[in-house]
Design an enzyme around this catalytic site. Structure first.
Site, PDB file in Angstrom:
ATOM      1  N   GLU A 142       0.106 -34.872   9.383  1.00 17.71           N
ATOM      2  CA  GLU A 142       0.547 -33.512   9.734  1.00 17.71           C
ATOM      3  C   GLU A 142       1.955 -33.481  10.334  1.00 17.71           C
ATOM      4  OE1 GLU A 142      -2.420 -31.483  12.092  1.00 17.71           O
ATOM      5  OE2 GLU A 142      -3.555 -30.976  10.314  1.00 17.71           O
ATOM      6  N   GLU A 313      -8.762 -32.471   5.267  1.00 19.22           N
ATOM      7  CA  GLU A 313      -9.529 -32.233   6.495  1.00 19.22           C
ATOM      8  C   GLU A 313     -10.089 -30.819   6.419  1.00 19.22           C
ATOM      9  OE1 GLU A 313      -7.329 -32.838  10.112  1.00 19.22           O
ATOM     10  OE2 GLU A 313      -6.466 -34.724   9.429  1.00 19.22           O
TER      11      GLU A 313
HETATM   12  C1  GAL Z   1      -5.812 -31.955  12.691  1.00 22.44           C
HETATM   13  C2  GAL Z   1      -5.428 -33.413  12.773  1.00 22.44           C
HETATM   14  C3  GAL Z   1      -6.629 -34.297  13.017  1.00 22.44           C
HETATM   15  C4  GAL Z   1      -7.498 -33.722  14.102  1.00 22.44           C
HETATM   16  C5  GAL Z   1      -7.901 -32.331  13.714  1.00 22.44           C
HETATM   17  C6  GAL Z   1      -8.838 -31.673  14.693  1.00 22.44           C
HETATM   18  O1  GAL Z   1      -4.721 -31.143  12.980  1.00 22.44           O
HETATM   19  O2  GAL Z   1      -4.787 -33.842  11.603  1.00 22.44           O
HETATM   20  O3  GAL Z   1      -6.199 -35.588  13.381  1.00 22.44           O
HETATM   21  O4  GAL Z   1      -6.811 -33.732  15.317  1.00 22.44           O
HETATM   22  O5  GAL Z   1      -6.746 -31.534  13.621  1.00 22.44           O
HETATM   23  O6  GAL Z   1      -9.218 -30.408  14.237  1.00 22.44           O
END
Ligand code: GAL
Length: 674
Positions: A142, A313
């Site tokens: 990110e 994710e």
């Molecule tokens: C994202 C990040 C992850 C984790 C996640 C939690 O922004 O890439 O590592 O922190 O959020 O929701």
């Protein structure tokens, strides 16, 4: 269409890994992302490498039949590395270091850090680049998260001066381009140039826009360095990066151009809880997310790497980082999976496997509880995986959307860079509103860059084409001549690339598409909502000089909505209802079949399948609401779901080919002119 999960083997005893892998397989998962924060376990302060555990983890997953996406660990440099290079930190606007103790503590312009990253990425790529279990790499994590794109460090200053010297060649050209004669801001050498921070009042917007462009190039260079190393040592593996939602701090089209796959991280409830989201939406969609925000990003990232995109994710339950973190409605974890697949995702991967009982994200759910028992999401993920084989032969690649929204990051930035007074109007939010309106009207829409192929679309929407772009106008003119509908919105062509008002006044070159000239602009407080017959507008209004008669007028006589053939100029910001009222007849004129699906029902066509999604407020009868082009069969069971679609549920069915949106007809000669 595959599913996966984000996993941190370094968080758990090695004795658990094989059980975890077997459990992932039982849920039907096939891809696992690992490694992206593991630097402190890969290399110690003495420079000794510890790659064996990672190899065993990859082996364990591979032997269980899982495919690995390996992350480079450059978002989390260990403490010893910072001690070696104290200058690698970014500085905030007050000049304070963004220090150690969480993640992303580095400045993109630090040459020392770039060198360390090249070193660790090379070592990892050499060791694991040809491992049979590694199918892809993720660079860093990110870019820009936690407000980390811009830095005001000395290295950033040096790099910015170099960047300007390269872009403008000599300082007089820079002074001229930025209009530095104003307020005696002229420089006599690049070594006098400051960063656009700390000035008494606003610094020159051209300076700020240049700094944003520079920052994009710094991110690109950082990413490119990793990509080059990975390509050299890990042939045949895809390279991706996980981008974010609602994020425009650098030009994603430019950075993504070096990748094979654009991945993004989707947290629908977290995004909605953010402070600037619409208050009505926050209440109505608290447990589902809005009907269109994730879809906007699916479409945006689909447009970044020739249609190849992932959700790497995905929110599995309450998260930990938003102002409040409600539990999703039962079914939403499955819904979000299907929503991504309906937009053509190759991979949907949930974050994370097991909830962490330690450190910052203890309140963030996973597929498993911290004790290893299954959380609610696990069952929903398993259900998606049971349903997936029904769609094994689906053509997920061919673009069929008849409408495209052209999104240009630099134009978005130009609007944000603007002087105070235009704040009520957020260009990304407005682009999302335009996208959402098409979806609410049951029409599929792509989100593409201004340099993308425009030839397959019947309608092109330009909600925020701020930067005056002669090449784009040349291309649009070819399609306009062939009958493609083009809709321009306020502020089109209102700034040159160097942030000046175009000589012929806005919309600059776009005037070659439609005869309008903006002779006055007003910005308004939220209390003022000028009405042009049925359309309510807000925030921003332009007074137009034109040979065309406006389609409507405001009470004070200003015209609203100019049309020449199939080209439209909309000179104020309509609210949501106004957008519906405006776009519906435009889509009908373009030969489409819009149908207001209401607040929470959406459809999406992919290959020969139509999907329907419902986020409420009520269950809906598909029969009575869908347009013919959705191709709902008159009887018989659907592929998945029911004709009475419950809130939080999805349905899908095969569509007769004849119901597809017709493609625009361009003859070969017209295409050649492009
Ligand atoms: C994202 C990040 C992850 C984790 C996640 C939690 O922004 O890439 O590592 O922190 O959020 O929701």
């Amino acid at each position: 269409m595959k599913t996966g999960v984000c996993y941190y083997p370094e968080h758990w005893p090695e004795s658990r890994w094989a059980d975890d892998a077997a459990h992932m397989k039982r849920l039907g998962l096939s891809v696992v992302r690992i490694g992206e924060f593991a630097w402190s376990r890969l290399e110690d302060a003495n420079g000794t490498l510890h790659f064996d555990w990672l190899e065993r983890a990859i082996d364990t997953l591979h032997e269980a039949g899982l495919e690995v996406v390996l992350g480079t660990p450059t978002a989390t440099p260990p403490a010893w590395l910072l001690a070696r290079h104290p200058d690698m930190l970014a500085l905030d606007e007050q000049g304070r270091p963004r220090g150690f103790g969480s993640r992303r503590h580095y400045c993109f312009s630090s040459r020392a850090y770039l060198g360390e990253c090249a070193r660790i990425v090379t070592l990892l790529a050499r060791r694991f680049g040809q491992h049979a279990g590694v199918i892809a790499w993720q660079t860093d994590n990110e870019y820009g998260c936690h407000d980390t794109v811009l830095s005001y460090s000395d290295s950033a200053l040096v790099a910015f001066r170099d960047w300007c010297a390269h872009r403008y060649t000599d300082i007089d050209a820079l002074n001229e381009a930025w209009g530095n004669v104003f307020w005696s801001m002229e420089y006599s050498g690049f070594n006098e140039l400051p960063l656009p921070v700390g000035a008494v009042t606003e610094s020159n917007p051209a300076h700020r826009l240049a700094y944003w462009r520079f920052a994009t190039d710094e991110v690109r260079q950082f990413n490119r360095m990793q990509v080059d190393i990975l390509r050299a040592h890990s042939p045949g593996r895809d390279i991706t990066h996980n981008f974010m939602g609602n994020f425009v701090e650098f030009d994603h089209h430019i950075v993504a151009a070096d990748l094979d796959i654009a991945a993004w991280d989707s947290y629908p409830l977290g995004f909605l809880a953010r402070d600037d989201a619409d208050a009505g939406d926050r209440k109505a969609y608290l447990r589902t997310g809005t009907p269109d925000n994730a879809a906007f990003h699916h479409d945006l990232y689909r447009g970044c790497c020739n249609g190849r995109w992932w959700v790497i994710e995905q929110q599995p339950g309450p998260v930990n980082w938003a102002p409040y973190n409600p539990a999703p409605l039962p079914g939403m974890v499955r819904y979000w999976g299907w929503e991504a697949f309906a937009h053509g995702a190759e991979l949907m991967s949930w974050f994370r496997w097991r909830q962490a009982p330690f450190a910052q994200e203890q309140m963030h759910t996973g597929l498993l509880l911290p004790d290893g028992g299954e959380d609610i999401a696990a069952g929903e993920v398993a259900r998606v995986n049971e349903e997936l084989p029904l769609f094994a032969d689906l053509d997920t690649k061919t673009r069929t959307a008849p409408v495209a929204l052209l999104f240009d990051y630099a134009s978005d930035r130009a609007q944000r860079t603007h002087q105070p007074g235009a704040r009520a109007h957020d260009p990304l939010t407005f682009a999302q509103e335009v996208h959402a309106t098409c979806r609410r009207l049951g029409v599929d829409i792509d989100v593409i860059s201004t340099s993308a192929d425009l030839s397959t679309y019947k309608v092109l929407l330009l909600p925020s084409a701020t930067i005056d772009d002669a090449d784009l106008v040349d291309r649009l003119r070819v399609y306009a001549a062939a009958g493609t509908t083009i809709v321009l919105f306020p502020r089109t062509g209102s700034k040159t690339a160097e942030f000046r008002i175009p000589e012929a006044l806005p919309p600059g070159e776009f005037r070659r598409l439609i005869d309008v000239r903006v002779v006055r602009v007003e910005t308004l407080p939220p209390t003022e909502r000028p009405q042009a017959e049925t359309v309510t507008t807000h925030a921003w209004r332009e007074c137009i000089e034109s040979t065309l008669e406006p389609m409507a007028r405001f009470d004070d006589g200003w015209g609203f909505h100019y049309r020449d053939g199939a080209t439209h100029y909309i000179n104020a910001i309509p609210d949501r209802h106004g957008l519906l009222a405006l776009l519906e007849p435009i889509l009908i004129r373009a030969g489409l079949e819009p149908r207001d699906l209401g607040a929470g029902l959406r459809i999406r066509r992919l290959g020969e399948v139509s999907f329907a999604f419902n986020v409420g407020p009520d269950n809906v009868e598909l029969e009575s609401l869908l347009p013919d082009s959705a191709g709902l069969p008159a009887s018989g069971p659907l592929l998945i779901g029911e004709r009475t679609l419950a809130v939080g549920d999805v349905a899908a069915w095969s569509r007769p080919a004849s119901s597809d949106h017709a493609k625009p007809e361009l003859d070969a000669g017209q295409k050649l002119q492009v």
